[in-house]
Write an enzyme that holds these catalytic residues in place. Structure first.
Site, PDB file in Angstrom:
ATOM      1  N   GLY A 174      -2.876   3.633   7.982  1.00 11.63           N
ATOM      2  CA  GLY A 174      -1.897   2.561   7.969  1.00 11.63           C
ATOM      3  C   GLY A 174      -1.377   2.340   9.383  1.00 11.63           C
ATOM      4  N   GLY A 175      -0.635   1.260   9.575  1.00 14.77           N
ATOM      5  CA  GLY A 175       0.080   1.032  10.830  1.00 14.77           C
ATOM      6  C   GLY A 175      -0.768   0.577  12.002  1.00 14.77           C
TER       7      GLY A 175
ATOM      8  CG  HIS B 142      -9.214  -0.026  -0.412  1.00 13.05           C
ATOM      9  ND1 HIS B 142      -8.585  -0.298   0.787  1.00 13.05           N
ATOM     10  CD2 HIS B 142     -10.547   0.004  -0.110  1.00 13.05           C
ATOM     11  CE1 HIS B 142      -9.470  -0.424   1.750  1.00 13.05           C
ATOM     12  NE2 HIS B 142     -10.679  -0.231   1.240  1.00 13.05           N
TER      13      HIS B 142
ATOM     14  CG  ASP C 181      -6.070  -3.138   3.080  1.00 12.63           C
ATOM     15  OD1 ASP C 181      -5.023  -2.880   3.699  1.00 12.63           O
ATOM     16  OD2 ASP C 181      -6.693  -2.289   2.401  1.00 12.63           O
TER      17      ASP C 181
ATOM     18  CG  MET D 212      -8.513   6.888   2.637  1.00 10.75           C
ATOM     19  SD  MET D 212      -7.670   6.829   4.224  1.00 10.75           S
ATOM     20  CE  MET D 212      -6.732   5.308   4.066  1.00 10.75           C
TER      21      MET D 212
ATOM     22  CG  MET E 252     -11.406   2.981   2.297  1.00  8.76           C
ATOM     23  SD  MET E 252      -9.793   2.947   3.128  1.00  8.76           S
ATOM     24  CE  MET E 252      -8.724   3.012   1.706  1.00  8.76           C
TER      25      MET E 252
ATOM     26  CG  ASP F 236      -5.140   2.325   0.957  1.00 11.27           C
ATOM     27  OD1 ASP F 236      -6.051   1.485   0.838  1.00 11.27           O
ATOM     28  OD2 ASP F 236      -4.002   2.040   1.348  1.00 11.27           O
TER      29      ASP F 236
ATOM     30  CB  SER G 133      -0.884   0.017   1.241  1.00 11.61           C
ATOM     31  OG  SER G 133      -1.406   1.321   1.417  1.00 11.61           O
TER      32      SER G 133
ATOM     33  CG  MET H 191     -11.512  -3.167   5.265  1.00 12.01           C
ATOM     34  SD  MET H 191     -10.087  -2.703   4.288  1.00 12.01           S
ATOM     35  CE  MET H 191      -9.053  -1.880   5.501  1.00 12.01           C
TER      36      MET H 191
ATOM     37  CG  HIS I 192      -3.793  -1.608  -1.706  1.00  9.35           C
ATOM     38  ND1 HIS I 192      -4.890  -2.387  -2.011  1.00  9.35           N
ATOM     39  CD2 HIS I 192      -4.185  -0.830  -0.669  1.00  9.35           C
ATOM     40  CE1 HIS I 192      -5.886  -2.097  -1.186  1.00  9.35           C
ATOM     41  NE2 HIS I 192      -5.490  -1.141  -0.364  1.00  9.35           N
TER      42      HIS I 192
HETATM   43  C1  DX5 Z   1      -6.272   1.216   5.614  1.00 13.81           C
HETATM   44  C2  DX5 Z   1      -5.790   0.921   4.223  1.00 13.81           C
HETATM   45  C3  DX5 Z   1      -4.668  -0.020   4.136  1.00 13.81           C
HETATM   46  C4  DX5 Z   1      -3.411   0.416   4.846  1.00 13.81           C
HETATM   47  C5  DX5 Z   1      -2.646  -0.817   5.210  1.00 13.81           C
HETATM   48  O1  DX5 Z   1      -7.460   1.929   5.522  1.00 13.81           O
HETATM   49  O2  DX5 Z   1      -6.860   0.383   3.463  1.00 13.81           O
HETATM   50  O3  DX5 Z   1      -4.388  -0.373   2.788  1.00 13.81           O
HETATM   51  O4  DX5 Z   1      -2.597   1.252   4.081  1.00 13.81           O
HETATM   52  O5  DX5 Z   1      -1.551  -0.434   5.957  1.00 13.81           O
HETATM   53  P1  DX5 Z   1      -0.892  -1.430   7.028  1.00 13.81           P
HETATM   54  O6  DX5 Z   1      -0.362  -2.604   6.247  1.00 13.81           O
HETATM   55  O7  DX5 Z   1       0.187  -0.574   7.629  1.00 13.81           O
HETATM   56  O8  DX5 Z   1      -1.966  -1.809   7.987  1.00 13.81           O
HETATM   57 ZN    ZN Z   2      -6.390  -0.440   1.449  1.00 13.82          ZN
END
Ligand code: DX5
Ligand code: ZN
Length: 213
Positions: free
Chosen positions: A142-143, A64, A173, A35, A66, A33, A6, A135, A31
């Site tokens: 992330g993290g 992806h 994910d 948002m 969101m 994201d 990601s 999910m 990937h």
């Molecule tokens: C969260 C995202 C993920 C995120 C994953 O909303 O959809 O793709 O970046 O990051 P890690 O692997 O750090 O959880």
């Molecule tokens: Zn994602």
């Protein structure tokens, strides 16, 4: 196991360098994201930046969404020709119609389920999907830590998939690393997304290879 790093965890001041690095390190998808600050409490990137990512990437994009108003965002990103566009079932009144729209644009349609959403929600959509994304964190950042209940959920979905549409892939994910990837493999998961694990590793090639089990 296929691996989709990601880019949310990339260095956005050096996006081209980081996208080229994960592609050279052997990832299967990039990937992305997206948002909107409404569906999730975070705001990321739009088609201008994703277009720059697409130019640097030698691997297909896995977008992806969101967001609220999925159909509007599908129109924005379709010209970039991603491999997949996934949208959240929790935010879509007409998922079957949107699946058809994504496919008519030459893109593989995928649906995302939040941690609380049961796989039965999409039983009657599975036949029309190329991928389901589960999910394993709450979407937005992330993290975060891996939510373990995704394991029995992926197992249930995998059994449904084998009956209804064996070609449909299962992606997970959030919070994925070299410690939990085996649990996902064992219940039939095909693709993992990994943000912080890949980007915090000194050697991205070693990180990606450690997930390809
Ligand atoms: C969260 C995202 C993920 C995120 C994953 O909303 O959809 O793709 O970046 O990051 P890690 O692997 O750090 O959880
Ligand atoms: Zn994602």
């Amino acid at each position: 196991m296929k691996v989709a790093p990601s880019i949310l965890s990339a260095d956005f001041g050096n996006l081209q360098r980081d996208v080229e690095a994960i592609c050279a390190a052997g990832c299967d998808f990039v990937h992305v994201d997206v948002m909107d600050g409404h569906f999730v409490p975070n705001l990321t990137i739009g088609p201008v930046v994703v277009s720059a990512i697409a130019t640097s990437a030698t691997k297909p994009l896995d977008i992806h969404l969101m967001v609220e108003n999925n159909s509007f965002f599908v129109d924005l990103f379709a010209p970039l020709k991603p491999e997949y566009i996934s949208f959240h079932i929790e935010e879509e009144k007409h998922p079957h119609r949107l699946i058809q729209k994504i496919r008519s644009l030459g893109i593989k349609p995928a649906i995302v389920l939040n941690p609380h959403t049961p796989p039965e929600t999409i039983e009657y959509l599975l036949a029309d999907l190329d991928m389901v994304l589960l999910m394993s964190v709450n979407p937005g950042f992330g993290g975060q830590s891996f939510i373990e209940s995704v394991i029995p959920k992926a197992k249930k979905l995998s059994a449904m998939r084998d009956m209804i549409n064996p070609k449909c892939l299962i992606e997970v994910d959030g919070g994925v690393n070299d410690k939990n990837v085996k649990l996902l493999k064992d219940v039939g998961v095909d693709i993992v997304v990994a943000g912080s694990y890949v980007f915090s590793h000194k050697d991205k090639k070693i990180a990606i290879e450690s997930l390809k089990i």
